[in-house]
Design an enzyme around this catalytic site. Structure first.
Site, PDB file in Angstrom:
ATOM      1  CB  SER A 165      -0.873   0.060   1.259  1.00  0.00           C
ATOM      2  OG  SER A 165      -1.892  -0.884   1.159  1.00  0.00           O
ATOM      3  CD  GLU A 222       0.119  19.600  -8.420  1.00  0.00           C
ATOM      4  OE1 GLU A 222       0.490  18.539  -7.883  1.00  0.00           O
ATOM      5  OE2 GLU A 222       0.918  20.460  -8.827  1.00  0.00           O
ATOM      6  CB  SER A 223      -5.128  15.846  -4.824  1.00  0.00           C
ATOM      7  OG  SER A 223      -6.065  15.538  -3.842  1.00  0.00           O
ATOM      8  CG  HIS A 257      -4.803  -0.079  -1.284  1.00  0.00           C
ATOM      9  ND1 HIS A 257      -4.301   0.058  -0.022  1.00  0.00           N
ATOM     10  CD2 HIS A 257      -5.520   1.026  -1.537  1.00  0.00           C
ATOM     11  CE1 HIS A 257      -4.699   1.209   0.483  1.00  0.00           C
ATOM     12  NE2 HIS A 257      -5.449   1.818  -0.412  1.00  0.00           N
ATOM     13  CB  CYS A 288      -6.978  20.063  -7.046  1.00  0.00           C
ATOM     14  SG  CYS A 288      -7.492  18.956  -5.762  1.00  0.00           S
TER      15      CYS A 288
END
Ligand code: SAM
Length: 436
Positions: A55, A62-63, A68, A83
């Site tokens: 993971s 930008e985010s 996983h 974003c």
């Protein structure tokens, strides 16, 4: 732009199982995908699950990109959330499909924070402005990746830095070296710990100096296995030794150790050493009788090419090849982790050398499962490993060579066995039959 962000939920099927279990390759693929899409990286955190699965999250200005993996299903679930207009998450999608060698990819895109449903307010940042607009820190990377040596019921895990320093499958076994946080570089064979830079001294000092300091006349030594070189390094501290023959089946272990574990392999070029790449079992079958004063069985666990190093036929050859005053020391596994191998070997040696000439001793080896490890010392002539010790000389030897684990007290204490071990090594009436 109708929303604050674009969130792509991705399904990758038919990926390379090997890649999906490999933290460095996944992390590298995700970082590359972020950069290609135009993102600015802030942080990267990855975790490896034992035995399978990874993971991880890459935080971008930008985010984020998150993943996983289920290597056993060749499947990865990926989130790409960006974003603003400067980043195109579909570029990351294509890049990752290639990086994971996915046969099939599918994705749905959601608009996050739809502007028609939001109402913007004015915020007076005041003193917060400095904090809010402070410069970006350099990206941080953190990995939680563990090597686990285990059976069905017991495991020992050691955290490492994620990259394999060395990996090669030889005709006999998988040989790897990892860079661990606490134990330096660590050699593993078929996913079992062989030795690490920081605690190998316990193993090598104990398998060599305990027998050699009670038998100071040793001149000709044979090492079976021991490809990392640690046993040879310790043997050659004894100046009376005239020759050492080492028979290691796997040249890959020797090559890896020479290149990446110089503190262990430092004596492998010593002129007194004859290094033979070959099967120790075959070598001893053909070796002349009474050829060696000391035989060291520095084997890996009884799996693959080492299985025969735990057999009665092999130890009969060891006995035959020892001089009348000769002795042997073997790593004899953990009395808890590998109890049946430990007990069987002890009984087998008692049948061959006679019970009074077989002595189990212990050392604490932090990187082996359970930490409790055993060695077995056997002689033809009955030299006792404790009463024959000259404690002053052994203390002087330990001081002169700046030994890290062995000292004269440890030598004597190593033969004090917990009651449960005394009980399991005491030879049963049927042992004779068992060893044949
Ligand atoms: N300290 C280690 C431990 O107990 O985990 C032992 C280390 S040493 C690297 C063990 C070596 O024995 C391996 O390099 C392996 O290739 C070698 N070996 C296994 N079977 C062998 C055989 N039949 N003949 C010679 N060497 C063998």
């Amino acid at each position: 732009m109708k929303s604050l962000g674009r969130h792509i939920l991705v399904e990758f099927h038919g990926c390379s199982a090997e890649i999906l279990n490999d933290v460095p390759r996944i992390e590298h693929g995700m970082l590359e995908a972020a950069v290609q899409s135009g993102a600015t990286i802030i942080n990267s955190v990855f975790h490896h699950f034992s035995p399978f699965g990874v993971s991880g999250v890459i935080v971008i200005q930008e985010s984020h990109l998150a993943i996983h993996t289920w290597p056993e299903y060749r499947y990865a679930a990926v989130d790409l959330f960006t974003c603003g207009d400067s980043v195109n998450p579909w570029v990351s999608y294509e890049s990752l499909k290639g990086a994971f060698q996915a046969e099939h990819g599918s994705a749905i895109e959601l608009n996050r924070g739809q502007l028609e449903l939001l109402e913007k307010i004015d915020i007076d940042l005041g003193d917060m402005r400095d904090t809010a607009t402070r410069k970006l820190m350099p990206p941080k990377h953190s990995r939680s990746v563990w090597f686990t040596d285990k059976d069905e019921n017991i495991a020992l895990s050691i955290r490492h830095k994620g990259d394999r320093i060395f990996q090669e499958r030889s005709p006999y076994q998988l040989v790897e070296i990892f860079d661990t946080f606490k134990y330096g570089k660590m050699l593993t064979v078929d996913k079992m710990v062989m030795c690490s830079e920081k605690d190998e001294t316990a193993y090598h000092e104990m398998i060599i100096h305990v027998p050699m300091l009670v038998n100071p006349a040793v001149k000709n030594v044979l090492v079976i296995g021991g490809g990392d070189g640690g046993s040879v390094r310790e043997i050659l501290r004894h100046p009376q030794v005239e020759s050492v023959t080492m028979v290691e089946i796997d040249e890959v272990v020797v090559r890896a150790s020479r290149e990446f574990l110089p503190s262990l392999s430092s004596a492998l070029d010593d002129p007194k050493l004859d290094l033979i790449i070959g099967d120790g079992i075959e070598y001893l079958k053909n070796a002349p009788s009474e050829r060696f004063d000391f035989i060291v069985v520095d084997s890996s666990d009884p799996v693959g090419p080492s299985v025969g190093l735990f057999s009665a036929d092999f130890y009969k050859d060891v006995y035959r090849c020892l001089t009348p005053d000769g002795m042997m020391a073997a790593q004899s596994e953990s009395p808890r982790f590998n109890q049946s191998a430990f007990v069987d070997l002890s009984h087998c040696l008692q049948n061959i050398f006679e019970p009074q000439n077989v002595h189990t001793y212990l050392a604490f080896i932090q990187t082996y499962p359970t930490g409790m490890w055993s060695f077995t010392y056997c002689t033809k002539n009955g030299v006792h490993p404790v009463t024959a010790l000259d404690a002053d000389k052994s203390a002087q030897f330990a001081a002169d060579h700046d030994l890290q684990y062995y000292n004269s007290d440890v030598h004597q204490a190593a033969f004090c066995l917990p009651t449960f071990i005394k009980k399991i090594v005491s030879r049963p009436a049927t042992a004779e039959a068992h060893a044949q």
